[in-house]
Enzyme design. Structure first.
Site, PDB file in Angstrom:
ATOM      1  N   LYS A 174      24.505  43.487  75.916  1.00 32.30           N
ATOM      2  CA  LYS A 174      23.223  44.160  75.685  1.00 32.30           C
ATOM      3  C   LYS A 174      22.186  43.954  76.794  1.00 32.30           C
ATOM      4  CE  LYS A 174      24.128  45.188  70.951  1.00 32.30           C
ATOM      5  NZ  LYS A 174      24.760  44.434  69.890  1.00 32.30           N
ATOM      6  N   TYR A 190      28.278  39.879  63.028  1.00 33.67           N
ATOM      7  CA  TYR A 190      29.059  40.925  63.687  1.00 33.67           C
ATOM      8  C   TYR A 190      29.435  40.458  65.086  1.00 33.67           C
ATOM      9  CZ  TYR A 190      30.256  45.477  65.745  1.00 33.67           C
ATOM     10  OH  TYR A 190      30.897  46.522  66.371  1.00 33.67           O
ATOM     11  N   ASP A 203      27.863  33.657  69.901  1.00 37.06           N
ATOM     12  CA  ASP A 203      27.778  35.072  70.254  1.00 37.06           C
ATOM     13  C   ASP A 203      26.300  35.405  70.462  1.00 37.06           C
ATOM     14  OD1 ASP A 203      27.624  37.798  70.428  1.00 37.06           O
ATOM     15  OD2 ASP A 203      29.079  38.202  68.836  1.00 37.06           O
TER      16      ASP A 203
HETATM   17  C1  PLP Z   1      26.362  44.414  69.701  1.00 36.20           C
HETATM   18  C2  PLP Z   1      27.048  43.158  69.389  1.00 36.20           C
HETATM   19  C3  PLP Z   1      28.387  42.926  69.750  1.00 36.20           C
HETATM   20  C4  PLP Z   1      29.275  44.007  70.307  1.00 36.20           C
HETATM   21  O1  PLP Z   1      28.887  44.452  71.554  1.00 36.20           O
HETATM   22  P1  PLP Z   1      29.361  45.920  72.023  1.00 36.20           P
HETATM   23  O2  PLP Z   1      28.849  46.011  73.424  1.00 36.20           O
HETATM   24  O3  PLP Z   1      28.732  46.882  71.063  1.00 36.20           O
HETATM   25  O4  PLP Z   1      30.838  45.944  71.935  1.00 36.20           O
HETATM   26  C5  PLP Z   1      28.915  41.677  69.535  1.00 36.20           C
HETATM   27  N1  PLP Z   1      28.184  40.692  68.973  1.00 36.20           N
HETATM   28  C6  PLP Z   1      26.905  40.879  68.609  1.00 36.20           C
HETATM   29  C7  PLP Z   1      26.139  39.739  68.043  1.00 36.20           C
HETATM   30  C8  PLP Z   1      26.303  42.124  68.780  1.00 36.20           C
HETATM   31  O5  PLP Z   1      25.058  42.312  68.363  1.00 36.20           O
END
Ligand code: PLP
Length: 424
Positions: free
Chosen positions: A265, A142, A237
């Site tokens: 995060k 994701y 990511d």
């Molecule tokens: C949570 C998440 C995102 C998206 O971040 P948001 O602040 O919710 O837009 C992107 N990549 C990963 C791996 C994530 O866990």
């Protein structure tokens, strides 16, 4: 006193599905959500006054637990000075220097307001830098909800039982290729087929959005080598993994240097933030230095950076906390496994550091794999039972759970004891 069910009834009239983010609806655990009033340490308290041990932690950010005093003080301090100015602040500089200290792959960075936004920026940057169009991602990973990346994108979408989403045009979806995670052969094949067309490869170095799937180190190493040779921008990511396992990212642990890194995060300690960073050469393609446009009214927000400076300074000063988090989570997961095994309930629990996922299946298997079907009925019963007992896991069997430094042995034992009373 307010009642969760009644609040949700009102909520459904105000927001689609009653929520502002799909997985909050608790639809896959077959009940209404709880409404949180406040949090402290590893606990959250709902509007009915009930207390829960929280293993979701706002989906990862609260590595210090809810409302840690260093974060609270930093945010309060900033709050008195102002919440946003739409221009430069020293907070951004202090924050960026800490990020650079933790990530040798980041020379320059851009701050934005969410992980999604950071990924969008990285994709545009990669396309502009390489003059190529195709994006390669991996099934179950994701990367936020931007159009190009909602192809086979794991938990949120999987929870809803759809593989992709309406509203993303075919033309756009065609420019995103999603391949099996940990499968270097299919990547090599794709490189041959789309020779000189791939702008970037984006990967979660630990796949946290399909049940904590560990990377094969050789897979990531090969991706690094091939992308380097073919002028493809390699993007890690690390929105979940950044500062989750060490003062830095999974790239520090693996010894692999991506071209661009996405953070979010933990770096905002629960306030909205996102970051894309990498080499000077690539980052300088962004406006106003370069001609790839990107902007944001609240980017580098003083409250978010104040919270970020507080949490990251704390993590830097107390690096030994990672070892303890790892040991505590290992102990907890071993206990969970023991109890479930004794009960004869087939499960898979994956763990890396202080991150784990609980997955129920039809029959006992050794390892998690993407083809594994989840027994959603067992998950539902387990989830509701634990919630009733005051244990709050992430409300989907595809999502990761986390420990914070505020989870003490007594809390973990309490959760285990609750599980002991569960009968499937
Ligand atoms: C949570 C998440 C995102 C998206 O971040 P948001 O602040 O919710 O837009 C992107 N990549 C990963 C791996 C994530 O866990």
């Amino acid at each position: 006193m307010a009642n969760n069910k009644r609040l949700f009834d009102i909520s459904k009239d105000l927001f689609p599905g009653g929520v502002n983010s799909p997985v909050r609806s608790f639809s896959c655990v077959g009940r209404h959500p709880i409404f949180i009033k406040y949090g402290k340490g590893c606990y959250i308290y709902d509007e009915e006054g009930r207390k829960y041990i929280d293993f979701c932690l706002s989906w990862g950010p609260h590595i210090l637990g809810h409302n840690h005093k260093v974060v609270l003080n930093a945010v309060m301090h900033q709050l008195y000075k102002g919440t946003s100015f739409g221009t430069c602040t020293n907070n951004e500089l202090v924050f960026a220097k800490i990020i650079k200290k933790a990530f040798s792959s980041i020379e320059k960075m851009r701050l934005v307001s969410s992980g999604t936004e950071a990924v969008m920026t990285a994709i545009r940057l990669a396309r502009g830098y390489t003059n190529k169009d195709i994006i390669v991602k991996f099934n179950g990973c994701y990367h936020g909800h931007s159009d190009s990346l909602l192809v086979k994108s794991g938990s949120g979408v999987a929870t809803l039982g759809v593989r992709s989403t309406k509203g993303v045009t075919k033309q756009l979806a065609k420019q995103t290729i999603s391949l099996p995670f940990n499968d270097i052969k299919s990547f090599k094949k794709t490189c041959r087929k789309y020779f000189n067309r791939i702008a970037c490869v984006i990967v979660e170095p630990v796949a946290g959005n399909m049940g904590v799937v560990l990377p094969d180190k050789q897979f990531l190493k090969s991706l690094r080598e091939i992308t380097k040779k073919q002028n493809i921008v390699f993007i890690f990511d690390e929105v979940i993994t950044g500062f989750r396992f060490c003062f830095g990212g999974m790239q520090n642990i693996l010894g692999i240097k991506p071209d661009l890194t996405i953070l979010g995060k933990i770096i905002g300690a629960g306030l909205p933030i996102g970051l894309v960073g990498g080499s000077r050469e690539i980052m300088d393609f962004l406006a106003p230095e370069g001609d790839i446009y990107q902007a944001g009214t609240l980017s580098g927000n003083p409250l978010s950076t104040a919270a970020g400076i507080a949490v990251l300074s704390y993590l830097n000063k107390h690096e030994n906390l990672y070892k303890k988090l790892d040991e505590d989570t290992e102990w907890f997961v071993d206990q969970l496994k023991g109890v479930l095994s004794d009960k004869g309930i087939p499960f898979v629990i994956n763990r890396f550091g202080s991150m784990f996922s609980i997955f129920f299946c039809k029959k006992q298997v050794k390892n998690y794999n993407q083809a594994l079907k989840q027994d959603t009925n067992v998950f539902k019963r387990f989830y509701n039972f634990m919630l009733e007992k005051g244990v709050y896991f992430s409300p989907s069997g595809f999502e990761a759970n986390f420990l914070s430094i505020a989870h003490h042995r007594a809390d973990l034992k309490q959760a285990i004891n609750s599980l002991k009373r569960f009968h499937n």
